[in-house]
Design a protein around this motif. Sequence first.
Motif, PDB file in Angstrom:
ATOM      1  N   ARG A 181       0.850  -1.197   0.000  1.00 20.50           N
ATOM      2  CA  ARG A 181       0.000   0.000   0.000  1.00 20.50           C
ATOM      3  C   ARG A 181       0.885   1.245   0.000  1.00 20.50           C
ATOM      4  O   ARG A 181       1.716   1.417   0.889  1.00 20.50           O
ATOM      5  CB  ARG A 181      -0.918  -0.023   1.208  1.00 20.50           C
ATOM      6  N   ILE A 182       0.703   2.100  -1.007  1.00 16.88           N
ATOM      7  CA  ILE A 182       1.544   3.280  -1.202  1.00 16.88           C
ATOM      8  C   ILE A 182       0.716   4.540  -0.982  1.00 16.88           C
ATOM      9  O   ILE A 182      -0.348   4.713  -1.581  1.00 16.88           O
ATOM     10  CB  ILE A 182       2.151   3.302  -2.615  1.00 16.88           C
ATOM     11  N   GLY A 183       1.209   5.432  -0.129  1.00 14.71           N
ATOM     12  CA  GLY A 183       0.510   6.678   0.169  1.00 14.71           C
ATOM     13  C   GLY A 183       1.104   7.858  -0.574  1.00 14.71           C
ATOM     14  O   GLY A 183       2.324   8.030  -0.621  1.00 14.71           O
ATOM     15  N   VAL A 234      -4.578   7.768  -1.762  1.00 15.59           N
ATOM     16  CA  VAL A 234      -4.444   9.198  -2.010  1.00 15.59           C
ATOM     17  C   VAL A 234      -5.017   9.953  -0.813  1.00 15.59           C
ATOM     18  O   VAL A 234      -6.216   9.871  -0.529  1.00 15.59           O
ATOM     19  CB  VAL A 234      -5.172   9.624  -3.301  1.00 15.59           C
ATOM     20  N   ALA A 235      -4.157  10.677  -0.113  1.00 15.50           N
ATOM     21  CA  ALA A 235      -4.571  11.401   1.092  1.00 15.50           C
ATOM     22  C   ALA A 235      -4.797  12.876   0.773  1.00 15.50           C
ATOM     23  O   ALA A 235      -4.438  13.366  -0.302  1.00 15.50           O
ATOM     24  CB  ALA A 235      -3.505  11.261   2.166  1.00 15.50           C
ATOM     25  N   ASN A 236      -5.379  13.582   1.734  1.00 16.43           N
ATOM     26  CA  ASN A 236      -5.618  15.009   1.540  1.00 16.43           C
ATOM     27  C   ASN A 236      -4.350  15.835   1.686  1.00 16.43           C
ATOM     28  O   ASN A 236      -4.191  16.871   1.051  1.00 16.43           O
ATOM     29  CB  ASN A 236      -6.662  15.512   2.547  1.00 16.43           C
ATOM     30  N   ASP A 237      -3.448  15.392   2.577  1.00 12.25           N
ATOM     31  CA  ASP A 237      -2.210  16.120   2.816  1.00 12.25           C
ATOM     32  C   ASP A 237      -1.167  15.169   3.390  1.00 12.25           C
ATOM     33  O   ASP A 237      -1.437  13.987   3.631  1.00 12.25           O
ATOM     34  CB  ASP A 237      -2.436  17.306   3.765  1.00 12.25           C
ATOM     35  N   TYR A 238       0.051  15.691   3.594  1.00 14.83           N
ATOM     36  CA  TYR A 238       1.137  14.851   4.088  1.00 14.83           C
ATOM     37  C   TYR A 238       0.877  14.340   5.505  1.00 14.83           C
ATOM     38  O   TYR A 238       1.286  13.236   5.858  1.00 14.83           O
ATOM     39  CB  TYR A 238       2.455  15.631   4.068  1.00 14.83           C
ATOM     40  N   THR A 239       0.191  15.133   6.317  1.00 12.58           N
ATOM     41  CA  THR A 239      -0.091  14.706   7.681  1.00 12.58           C
ATOM     42  C   THR A 239      -0.935  13.434   7.677  1.00 12.58           C
ATOM     43  O   THR A 239      -0.710  12.520   8.483  1.00 12.58           O
ATOM     44  CB  THR A 239      -0.833  15.814   8.459  1.00 12.58           C
ATOM     45  N   ALA A 240      -1.893  13.353   6.749  1.00  6.05           N
ATOM     46  CA  ALA A 240      -2.730  12.158   6.638  1.00  6.05           C
ATOM     47  C   ALA A 240      -1.916  10.957   6.175  1.00  6.05           C
ATOM     48  O   ALA A 240      -2.147   9.830   6.631  1.00  6.05           O
ATOM     49  CB  ALA A 240      -3.882  12.423   5.674  1.00  6.05           C
ATOM     50  N   VAL A 241      -0.952  11.180   5.280  1.00  4.68           N
ATOM     51  CA  VAL A 241      -0.077  10.090   4.837  1.00  4.68           C
ATOM     52  C   VAL A 241       0.755   9.571   6.005  1.00  4.68           C
ATOM     53  O   VAL A 241       0.897   8.355   6.204  1.00  4.68           O
ATOM     54  CB  VAL A 241       0.843  10.554   3.686  1.00  4.68           C
ATOM     55  N   VAL A 289       4.435   2.228   2.169  1.00  5.97           N
ATOM     56  CA  VAL A 289       5.373   3.087   1.440  1.00  5.97           C
ATOM     57  C   VAL A 289       4.730   4.462   1.294  1.00  5.97           C
ATOM     58  O   VAL A 289       3.508   4.564   1.139  1.00  5.97           O
ATOM     59  CB  VAL A 289       5.679   2.508   0.038  1.00  5.97           C
ATOM     60  N   ALA A 290       5.542   5.521   1.349  1.00 14.17           N
ATOM     61  CA  ALA A 290       4.995   6.866   1.203  1.00 14.17           C
ATOM     62  C   ALA A 290       5.892   7.722   0.322  1.00 14.17           C
ATOM     63  O   ALA A 290       7.117   7.684   0.456  1.00 14.17           O
ATOM     64  CB  ALA A 290       4.822   7.529   2.568  1.00 14.17           C
ATOM     65  N   HIS A 291       5.267   8.498  -0.561  1.00 19.39           N
ATOM     66  CA  HIS A 291       5.968   9.516  -1.341  1.00 19.39           C
ATOM     67  C   HIS A 291       5.825  10.818  -0.561  1.00 19.39           C
ATOM     68  O   HIS A 291       4.711  11.339  -0.413  1.00 19.39           O
ATOM     69  CB  HIS A 291       5.340   9.648  -2.731  1.00 19.39           C
ATOM     70  N   PRO A 349      23.841  21.538  -0.380  1.00 22.22           N
ATOM     71  CA  PRO A 349      22.874  20.663  -1.054  1.00 22.22           C
ATOM     72  C   PRO A 349      21.685  20.309  -0.157  1.00 22.22           C
ATOM     73  O   PRO A 349      21.839  20.044   1.031  1.00 22.22           O
ATOM     74  CB  PRO A 349      23.700  19.423  -1.396  1.00 22.22           C
ATOM     75  N   ILE A 350      20.501  20.328  -0.746  1.00 24.57           N
ATOM     76  CA  ILE A 350      19.260  19.972  -0.055  1.00 24.57           C
ATOM     77  C   ILE A 350      18.778  18.636  -0.618  1.00 24.57           C
ATOM     78  O   ILE A 350      18.697  18.468  -1.838  1.00 24.57           O
ATOM     79  CB  ILE A 350      18.168  21.029  -0.310  1.00 24.57           C
ATOM     80  N   PRO A 351      18.454  17.669   0.233  1.00 26.86           N
ATOM     81  CA  PRO A 351      17.945  16.394  -0.288  1.00 26.86           C
ATOM     82  C   PRO A 351      16.575  16.575  -0.937  1.00 26.86           C
ATOM     83  O   PRO A 351      15.747  17.354  -0.458  1.00 26.86           O
ATOM     84  CB  PRO A 351      17.865  15.503   0.956  1.00 26.86           C
ATOM     85  N   THR A 352      16.356  15.864  -2.035  1.00 26.58           N
ATOM     86  CA  THR A 352      15.076  15.952  -2.734  1.00 26.58           C
ATOM     87  C   THR A 352      14.015  15.113  -2.023  1.00 26.58           C
ATOM     88  O   THR A 352      14.295  14.421  -1.042  1.00 26.58           O
ATOM     89  CB  THR A 352      15.228  15.474  -4.183  1.00 26.58           C
ATOM     90  N   SER A 353      12.811  15.180  -2.544  1.00 26.45           N
ATOM     91  CA  SER A 353      11.684  14.458  -1.934  1.00 26.45           C
ATOM     92  C   SER A 353      11.920  12.947  -1.979  1.00 26.45           C
ATOM     93  O   SER A 353      12.191  12.395  -3.049  1.00 26.45           O
ATOM     94  CB  SER A 353      10.389  14.790  -2.673  1.00 26.45           C
ATOM     95  N   PRO A 354      11.773  12.274  -0.827  1.00 27.06           N
ATOM     96  CA  PRO A 354      12.091  10.843  -0.774  1.00 27.06           C
ATOM     97  C   PRO A 354      10.867   9.939  -0.915  1.00 27.06           C
ATOM     98  O   PRO A 354       9.719  10.358  -0.745  1.00 27.06           O
ATOM     99  CB  PRO A 354      12.671  10.694   0.631  1.00 27.06           C
ATOM    100  N   VAL A 355      11.157   8.686  -1.219  1.00 26.44           N
ATOM    101  CA  VAL A 355      10.203   7.588  -1.032  1.00 26.44           C
ATOM    102  C   VAL A 355      10.647   6.872   0.233  1.00 26.44           C
ATOM    103  O   VAL A 355      11.816   6.498   0.367  1.00 26.44           O
ATOM    104  CB  VAL A 355      10.206   6.616  -2.224  1.00 26.44           C
ATOM    105  N   ALA A 356       9.740   6.710   1.177  1.00 23.64           N
ATOM    106  CA  ALA A 356      10.076   6.108   2.472  1.00 23.64           C
ATOM    107  C   ALA A 356       9.248   4.855   2.707  1.00 23.64           C
ATOM    108  O   ALA A 356       8.119   4.729   2.213  1.00 23.64           O
ATOM    109  CB  ALA A 356       9.843   7.107   3.604  1.00 23.64           C
ATOM    110  N   VAL A 357       9.827   3.931   3.481  1.00 25.51           N
ATOM    111  CA  VAL A 357       9.125   2.706   3.869  1.00 25.51           C
ATOM    112  C   VAL A 357       9.025   2.635   5.387  1.00 25.51           C
ATOM    113  O   VAL A 357       9.775   3.292   6.101  1.00 25.51           O
ATOM    114  CB  VAL A 357       9.871   1.443   3.356  1.00 25.51           C
ATOM    115  N   ARG A 358       8.086   1.833   5.866  1.00 27.58           N
ATOM    116  CA  ARG A 358       8.050   1.520   7.292  1.00 27.58           C
ATOM    117  C   ARG A 358       9.223   0.604   7.606  1.00 27.58           C
ATOM    118  O   ARG A 358       9.429  -0.412   6.940  1.00 27.58           O
ATOM    119  CB  ARG A 358       6.755   0.800   7.685  1.00 27.58           C
TER     120      ARG A 358
END
Length: 317
Positions: free
Chosen positions: A59-61, A94-101, A112-114, A248-257
């Motif tokens: 399940r991917i958020g 598909v969530a409303n915002d990152y807090t919901a993810v 998994v979360a983007h 350097p700033i890290p870009t947006s990650p894909v994260a897992v539990r």
Amino acid sequence: MNAQAINMNGLERSNIMSNIRKALIPLLCILFIFGTIGCTAQGTQNTGAAKSSQPDKLRIGVIPSEDSENVESKMEPLKNYLSKKLGLEVEIFVANDYTAVVEAMRSKQIDVAHLGPFSYLLATDKANAEAIVSKVTLETGLPTYKSVILARKDSGIKSISDLKGKTFAFIDPASTSGNLVPRNELLKNGIDPDKDFSTSIYAGGGDASALSVQNKKVDAGATSDTEYKTMMEKNLLPDVDIIHESAPIPTSPVAVRKDLDSGLIRKIKQAYLDMDKESPESLKALGLDKYGETKDSAYDNLREIAKILNVDLTKMK
């Protein structure tokens, strides 16, 4: 004679029972030992089953940048690719915002979360998340980018120290490269962004901030280096220079539990890394070039910035 016979028979019966008891004791011990082993093995097996972190579906958020149906459509090639690659059914949440993810990951409703860079920090704190890959641009080949501060070439502004009393454009309160990082850079160089500008605005976008400088609406402004390069290639900023750039700033990650099966985590990571070769259509649908390796420590600098600026991570992207 009868009495003696009776006594003899009673003695024989007593001896027989004694012998039976002696024979049964070892047998009972053996049965007890095997019974204990069996129970222990069963207990271990049950415990292992309880701790198993191998889901029957992945399940991917994600959050919608536009309407939810459009996001689901964009995620469909990725969903199909990962399902085939991992041999698992894949679901998109598909969530409303990152807090919901983050909350969905905390309650183990997603695996998994983007995420965005700062929302990832919230996920590590609240949802046992760990970054495995992040976005890479073909331009740099790195899973990082920079925040840059721009000024017109004819402004006389050559460094951050020249910005006191000037007008300044940020991008958006939740923007990493257009607000949070430049604020930290300004503070490090002796400029209080809340006190030392004559006026500051939120332009709303990286391109809008840069154009505000080009068109003399403000004296200086912040954007990302990738946005600046894109606009320079289109000759949109002929009179603008970079006067400061961040680390350097890290870009947006894909994260897992982190409690997922370690073998599955490796497979998920490899699937994302192989996507540009095996499923370029998935990346194209998401508007990305490719994914590259990353790790949690890549986000330590952002953790420090969040502390310095007292950032509310629940409101960050």
